[in-house]
Design an enzyme around this catalytic site. Structure first.
Site, PDB file in Angstrom:
ATOM      1  NE  ARG A 121      -4.129   1.832   0.985  1.00 48.79           N
ATOM      2  CZ  ARG A 121      -5.129   2.147   0.190  1.00 48.79           C
ATOM      3  NH1 ARG A 121      -5.164   1.741  -1.068  1.00 48.79           N
ATOM      4  NH2 ARG A 121      -6.152   2.853   0.652  1.00 48.79           N
ATOM      5  CB  THR A 398      -9.433  -1.082  -7.335  1.00 44.50           C
ATOM      6  OG1 THR A 398      -9.477   0.153  -6.626  1.00 44.50           O
ATOM      7  CG2 THR A 398      -8.477  -2.028  -6.655  1.00 44.50           C
ATOM      8  CG  ASN A 418      -8.598   6.238  -4.504  1.00 48.89           C
ATOM      9  OD1 ASN A 418      -9.434   5.354  -4.311  1.00 48.89           O
ATOM     10  ND2 ASN A 418      -8.686   7.413  -3.933  1.00 48.89           N
TER      11      ASN A 418
HETATM   12  N1  GLY Z   1      -8.688   3.097  -2.968  1.00 49.22           N
HETATM   13  C1  GLY Z   1      -9.666   2.175  -2.608  1.00 49.22           C
HETATM   14  C2  GLY Z   1      -9.233   1.270  -1.523  1.00 49.22           C
HETATM   15  O1  GLY Z   1      -8.051   1.073  -1.322  1.00 49.22           O
HETATM   16  O2  GLY Z   1     -10.054   0.747  -0.824  1.00 49.22           O
END
Ligand code: GLY
Length: 587
Positions: A121, A398, A418
């Site tokens: 992430r 996504t 995103n």
């Molecule tokens: N950007 C959407 C998520 O990571 O949940």
């Protein structure tokens, strides 16, 4: 008792049939060879999975599926193929495939060892502050966390995919990147969805000259279906990774291009932020559902926690007897979802920074307490659970892919920038888009993000912290063997989309293609409404309204790419028809 997962896996399908089935060919089969499917259709199956014996790949783009399948055919394992698909999607699907974003990979080896998760992430840069998305009066300035250089978190994809390969792969990073570099340099034929996406996003993207130059024709129009689209700068960027490993992205020329891009526009990411980025190896969240082991993503994603929490609540209800998408089933799912999303808003955040009561949230005891608050006849207003004011914006871009190899190793990967095309900002000279993942932090606790999700103190912006996600790469095991590999895009709806595929397979006995294709519902506590896709019957909607629900018809939710593994090792691939380029192929 839950039904057996294998009960309806279309064993009646001819096994000799090629495993290479795209959505288009699946539909063509249904039309052209309808009678051959008659029995399966009578059994309740509406769509048929790709079948194979040795390896299966399901992604949201055929070209990525193909190059990953080549890796499996050449003797590579599921991680080799997944990393290859991840880089290929960064080329063929710029709206969500990426090297400018981040994600999560769940790996469950065929030897029954404990599954592991790679957390790549994005992170907040060192200069990030709790109030960076607020004005002087403390009001949230929405566009700042979405469409400016402040919106980007430090990208994690390159480091995450490289770490997965280092820990579990057998091929070199150079080999994994080769198809992506070729697709970027030699170009690929643009599908309709590619053109449509660029036309829809034009207003947002054309503000940035590098984005216009990279993704549109020289005259500013979108590339048309059937034309060949080249990305020479991206090819060079990928080549630098092939030549120098992760340092070819987080240091040297590419890092300099990112830092310069930031410096020109007052963005906070520095050379130091890039050099310091590290992915983490995490223990997945684990739960059980009717005798199956569920492994899914742990924080900084909320996905696994709430999938397990909702499954725990639903385990006490006769979901199979309710029947798929009956008013009873939808009512109980909605009530359980509300409770989980309310908890999400309060407790979830990056566990490197905050304590998250994971054990409690995923315990059977807590689920039992929550279940007692559910009235089977009446909807509980969200305001009884907790107040909040959601926003209307949504963007589900996504992407997810699943891979299983001949050794039974399984990979479930979800990654994102995103929004569709992320921040819309292309790094000048490097040819890739930057994410706008900073919007997944609570810009101010209690104020909803783009998906209407309320975040709390636990998800406030802090330097170096990872923003909360809903991504839910999931692997289900039975008696230590991988049996279902699944996951989806869809913003806040990722959790409920993935959940419903698990229920469709375990409770409703669907084959994997049917499980991903049938209409879905969603409730996220706030807004206090059940969102449904086309295909839920009007009388079901009336029954739900009679119980006090507000039911809203929305557009398609998610694009789930899944694989099921039968008792005898046969692989079934289910690609989501909601994304026209989706494909599942095996060999
Ligand atoms: N950007 C959407 C998520 O990571 O949940």
């Amino acid at each position: 008792m839950g039904r057996d997962l294998y009960q309806h896996t279309t064993k009646n399908l001819a096994r000799a049939r090629s495993g290479r089935l795209s959505i288009a060919t699946t539909l063509a089969f249904l039309v052209v060879i309808g009678p051959a499917f008659g029995q399966a259709i009578l059994e309740g199956e509406r769509f048929h999975p790709a079948t194979a014996k040795q390896g299966m790949v399901a992604t949201s783009h055929t070209l990525a599926t193909e190059v990953a399948l080549d890796v499996l055919r050449d003797g590579g394992n599921a991680v080799d193929a997944a990393v290859t698909a991840g880089f290929a999607l960064a080329v063929t699907q710029p709206r969500s495939g990426n090297i400018g974003g981040g994600g999560f990979m769940l790996i469950s080896r065929g030897d029954g060892s404990e599954p592991e998760a790679i957390d790549y992430r994005e992170k907040a840069p060192a200069a990030a502050t709790e109030t960076m998305f607020q004005d002087k009066s403390g009001n949230v300035v929405r566009d700042r966390s979405r469409f400016t250089h402040l919106a980007a978190g430090v990208p994690g994809t390159v480091a995450g995919l490289a770490l997965a390969l280092e820990r579990h792969g057998t091929i070199s990073l150079e080999r994994a990147l080769a198809p992506a570099i070729r697709l970027a340099r030699e170009g690929f034929i643009v599908p309709h969805r590619f053109t449509e996406g660029l036309e829809q996003a034009r207003e947002r993207l054309e503000r940035w000259p590098a984005t216009l130059a990279t993704f549109y024709r020289p005259d500013g129009s979108a590339w048309q279906p059937g034309e060949r689209f080249h990305q020479p700068e991206l090819a060079d960027t990928l080549q630098r990774i092939a030549d120098h490993g992760v340092k070819g992205f987080y240091a040297g020329e590419t890092a300099r291009l990112i830092a310069d891009e930031m410096a020109r526009h007052g963005g906070p990411i520095t050379l130091e932020d890039l050099k310091d980025y590290r992915p983490e190896v995490r223990t997945p969240v684990h739960g059980t559902y009717r005798g199956y082991d569920i492994f899914s993503m742990s924080p900084p994603s909320s996905g696994g926690t709430h999938i397990v929490q909702i499954l725990n609540i639903l385990e006490g209800f006769p979901m199979a007897d309710f029947g798929h998408n009956s008013a009873d089933a939808i009512h109980h799912m909605a009530e359980a979802m509300k409770l989980a999303y309310a908890d999400r808003s309060k407790y979830l955040g990056d566990t490197d920074y905050v304590d998250v009561p994971l054990e409690g949230l995923t315990s059977k005891g807590y689920a039992e307490e929550l279940r007692k608050t559910i009235n089977s006849e009446k909807a509980r207003p969200a305001s009884d659970i907790n107040p909040g004011q959601p926003a209307a914006w949504e963007s589900p871009e996504t992407t997810h892919f699943s891979v299983v190899d001949k050794w039974g190793n399984a990979v479930s990967n979800t990654y994102t920038i995103n929004f569709s095309y992320g921040s819309g900002i292309t790094v000048e000279g490097a040819g890739f888009l930057l994410n706008n993942e900073m919007d997944d932090f609570s810009a101010r606790p209690g104020v909803p993000n783009a998906y209407g999700l309320i975040g709390g103190e636990a998800n406030k912006v802090e330097p170096g912290k990872r923003m909360l996600s809903s991504m839910s790469p999931t692997i289900v095991r039975k008696d230590g063997k991988n049996v279902l590999v699944t996951g989806s895009p869809g913003g806040s709806r990722i959790i409920t989309t993935t959940l419903q595929v698990i229920l469709n397979v375990i409770d409703h006995g669907m084959n994997i293609q049917t499980a991903v294709s049938v209409p879905r519902m969603h409730h996220q506590w706030l807004p206090d409404e059940i969102r449904i896709e086309q295909g839920i019957s009007p009388d079901t909607i009336r029954l739900l309204e009679d119980r006090g629900h507000t039911v809203v018809r929305g557009s398609a939710m998610g694009a789930i790419q899944s694989i099921m593994i039968d008792e005898d090792g046969t692989l079934y691939g289910g690609a989501d028809p909601r994304r026209s380029t989706s494909s599942a192929m095996g060999y």
